[in-house]
Scaffold this active site. Structure first.
Site, short mmCIF file in Angstrom:
data_model
loop_
_atom_site.label_atom_id
_atom_site.label_comp_id
_atom_site.label_asym_id
_atom_site.label_seq_id
_atom_site.Cartn_x
_atom_site.Cartn_y
_atom_site.Cartn_z
N HIS A 1 0.79 -1.35 0.02
CA HIS A 1 0.04 -0.13 -0.12
C HIS A 1 1.02 1.08 -0.01
O HIS A 1 2.15 1.13 0.25
CB HIS A 1 -1.07 0.09 1.28
CG HIS A 1 -2.13 -0.76 0.92
ND1 HIS A 1 -2.15 -2.07 1.55
CD2 HIS A 1 -3.24 -0.53 0.70
CE1 HIS A 1 -3.22 -2.65 1.29
NE2 HIS A 1 -4.10 -1.78 0.81
N LYS B 1 -0.78 4.90 4.54
CA LYS B 1 -1.64 4.07 4.94
C LYS B 1 -1.24 3.87 6.65
O LYS B 1 -0.01 3.54 6.66
CB LYS B 1 -1.72 2.61 4.39
CG LYS B 1 -2.79 1.69 5.05
CD LYS B 1 -2.94 0.67 3.95
CE LYS B 1 -4.25 -0.42 4.78
NZ LYS B 1 -5.26 0.32 5.02
N1 LIG Z 1 -12.88 -0.66 2.94
C1 LIG Z 1 -12.35 -0.35 1.75
O1 LIG Z 1 -12.20 -0.83 0.65
C2 LIG Z 1 -11.04 0.89 1.97
C3 LIG Z 1 -10.40 1.10 1.08
C4 LIG Z 1 -9.37 1.93 1.04
C5 LIG Z 1 -9.19 2.74 2.42
N2 LIG Z 1 -10.00 2.33 3.39
C6 LIG Z 1 -9.69 2.46 4.71
O2 LIG Z 1 -10.67 3.70 4.93
C7 LIG Z 1 -9.91 4.68 5.94
C8 LIG Z 1 -9.77 6.15 5.37
O3 LIG Z 1 -8.65 5.85 4.52
P1 LIG Z 1 -8.24 7.22 3.65
O4 LIG Z 1 -7.15 6.72 2.80
O5 LIG Z 1 -9.41 7.99 3.01
O6 LIG Z 1 -7.73 8.04 4.71
P2 LIG Z 1 -7.51 9.62 4.94
O7 LIG Z 1 -7.26 10.46 3.57
O8 LIG Z 1 -6.57 9.84 5.86
O9 LIG Z 1 -8.94 10.03 5.21
C9 LIG Z 1 -9.61 10.09 6.69
C10 LIG Z 1 -10.53 11.39 6.72
O10 LIG Z 1 -11.04 10.70 7.97
C11 LIG Z 1 -11.13 12.29 8.79
N3 LIG Z 1 -11.19 11.89 10.28
C12 LIG Z 1 -10.22 11.46 10.91
N4 LIG Z 1 -10.58 11.40 12.16
C13 LIG Z 1 -11.99 11.45 12.31
C14 LIG Z 1 -12.96 11.50 13.10
N5 LIG Z 1 -12.44 11.34 14.44
N6 LIG Z 1 -14.22 11.86 13.02
C15 LIG Z 1 -14.47 12.17 11.53
N7 LIG Z 1 -13.66 11.91 10.60
C16 LIG Z 1 -12.16 11.84 11.04
C17 LIG Z 1 -10.03 12.87 8.16
O11 LIG Z 1 -9.98 14.04 8.34
P3 LIG Z 1 -8.84 15.23 8.31
O12 LIG Z 1 -7.75 14.49 7.70
O13 LIG Z 1 -9.37 16.32 7.87
O14 LIG Z 1 -8.30 15.46 9.92
C18 LIG Z 1 -9.90 12.47 6.75
O15 LIG Z 1 -10.75 13.34 6.05
C19 LIG Z 1 -8.43 3.83 6.70
O16 LIG Z 1 -8.70 3.28 7.46
C20 LIG Z 1 -8.44 3.09 5.16
O17 LIG Z 1 -7.46 1.85 5.51
C21 LIG Z 1 -10.84 0.92 3.16
#
Ligand SMILES: NC(=O)c1ccc[n+]([C@@H]2O[C@H](COP(=O)([O-])OP(=O)(O)OC[C@H]3O[C@@H](n4cnc5c(N)ncnc54)[C@H](OP(=O)(O)O)[C@@H]3O)[C@@H](O)[C@H]2O)c1
Length: 253
Positions: A158, A162
């Site tokens: 990844h 991540k």
């Molecule tokens: N299920 C799937 O198929 C899949 C696929 C890809 C990723 N994921 C997972 O999805 C998650 C997010 O990934 P990402 O790459 O999008 O990460 P990211 O770019 O860091 O986005 C996370 C988002 O959540 C927000 N956030 C953080 N803490 C929060 C809280 N307490 N309440 C509300 N919002 C909050 C962050 O806000 P700020 O940045 O503005 O602080 C940011 O907008 C990870 O756990 C990843 O492993 C899952």
């Protein structure tokens, strides 16, 4: 917007996954995006970031959801373990279903999900791709067919941002192998963080004189966002309880 569109909230909407999911949902007649939500400390809520942000729907906090055009039937969460607790609270407040795409869940997040599932439909999907759901089933069947003569392991790759390792998908594939009778020790799951790789998973079976590999490569985050929206539309009308992507895709068996 179609008459039967599903009212939806995207939680974690300023992140990599949340913003793609919000983008696709806003262009899909099957959904009415009633709010995009992040946490109060989010840099995306600072005035300079708000001014740059595109789109008609502003980013809000959970405390700023007093006047929604419609109550959400489902919430899609791609945030953080702490964010999952907040998403569960939102789902409880609106009596909405919740799809958790966030991975690396901790004990408070798991407990909040278990409590919510008594009153709402909840689906925890460490990977929302149809392809990965099919790969998990194939891997389970391969483990069963190959038996103890073959060793097995998982390699996942990844992007460097991540936060959790091994990935939720690698853990899901390990549990599929266990369903097929092959329990992996931690040393048989390797995680590599490099560049901007969206996600690659290889399950390798190594036997006497032959090796079998099953590989899934994600081409873009839209794959996961589309899968999450498909699952969310399905989940919105389900009774309370726990669901999986296999339930959505009806591929168990
Ligand atoms: N299920 C799937 O198929 C899949 C696929 C890809 C990723 N994921 C997972 O999805 C998650 C997010 O990934 P990402 O790459 O999008 O990460 P990211 O770019 O860091 O986005 C996370 C988002 O959540 C927000 N956030 C953080 N803490 C929060 C809280 N307490 N309440 C509300 N919002 C909050 C962050 O806000 P700020 O940045 O503005 O602080 C940011 O907008 C990870 O756990 C990843 O492993 C899952």
């Amino acid at each position: 917007m179609s008459a039967i569109s599903t009212p939806i909230i995207i939680h974690g909407a300023s992140g990599r996954m949340g913003s793609r999911t919000a983008h696709l949902a806003q262009r899909d007649d099957a959904f009415n995006v009633v709010a995009l939500v992040s946490h109060a400390r989010s840099p995306a809520l600072e005035p300079s970031a708000r001014a740059i942000a595109q789109g008609a729907i502003p980013l809000r906090t959970p405390h700023d959801l007093g006047s929604l055009p419609q109550e959400p039937a489902v919430i899609v969460d791609f945030s953080s373990p702490e964010g999952v607790v907040a998403a569960c609270e939102l789902a409880r407040r609106f009596s909405a279903a919740l799809l958790v795409g966030t991975t690396g869940l901790d004990e408070p997040a798991r407990a909040a999900i278990d409590t919510l599932a008594r009153t709402s439909a909840v689906l925890v999907a460490p990977n929302t791709s149809l392809g990965v759901a099919a790969v998990a089933r194939a891997v389970r069947d391969l483990a069963r067919a190959l038996g103890p003569a073959f060793d097995a392991g998982i390699i996942e790759v990844h992007h460097t941002k991540k936060k959790d390792a091994p990935s939720g998908t690698a853990i899901r594939l390990a549990s599929a192998l266990a369903e097929g009778g092959r329990t992996l020790p931690p040393s048989a799951i390797a995680a590599l963080r490099v560049g901007d790789v969206v996600g690659e998973h290889t399950v390798r079976f190594v036997g006497p004189d032959e090796t079998i590999e099953v590989i899934h490569r994600a081409g873009s985050r839209d794959l996961f966002a589309r899968g999450a929206l498909r699952a969310a539309a399905w989940l919105a009308s389900r009774p309370p309880g726990r669901y999986t992507m296999s339930d959505v895709l009806a591929i168990d068996g």
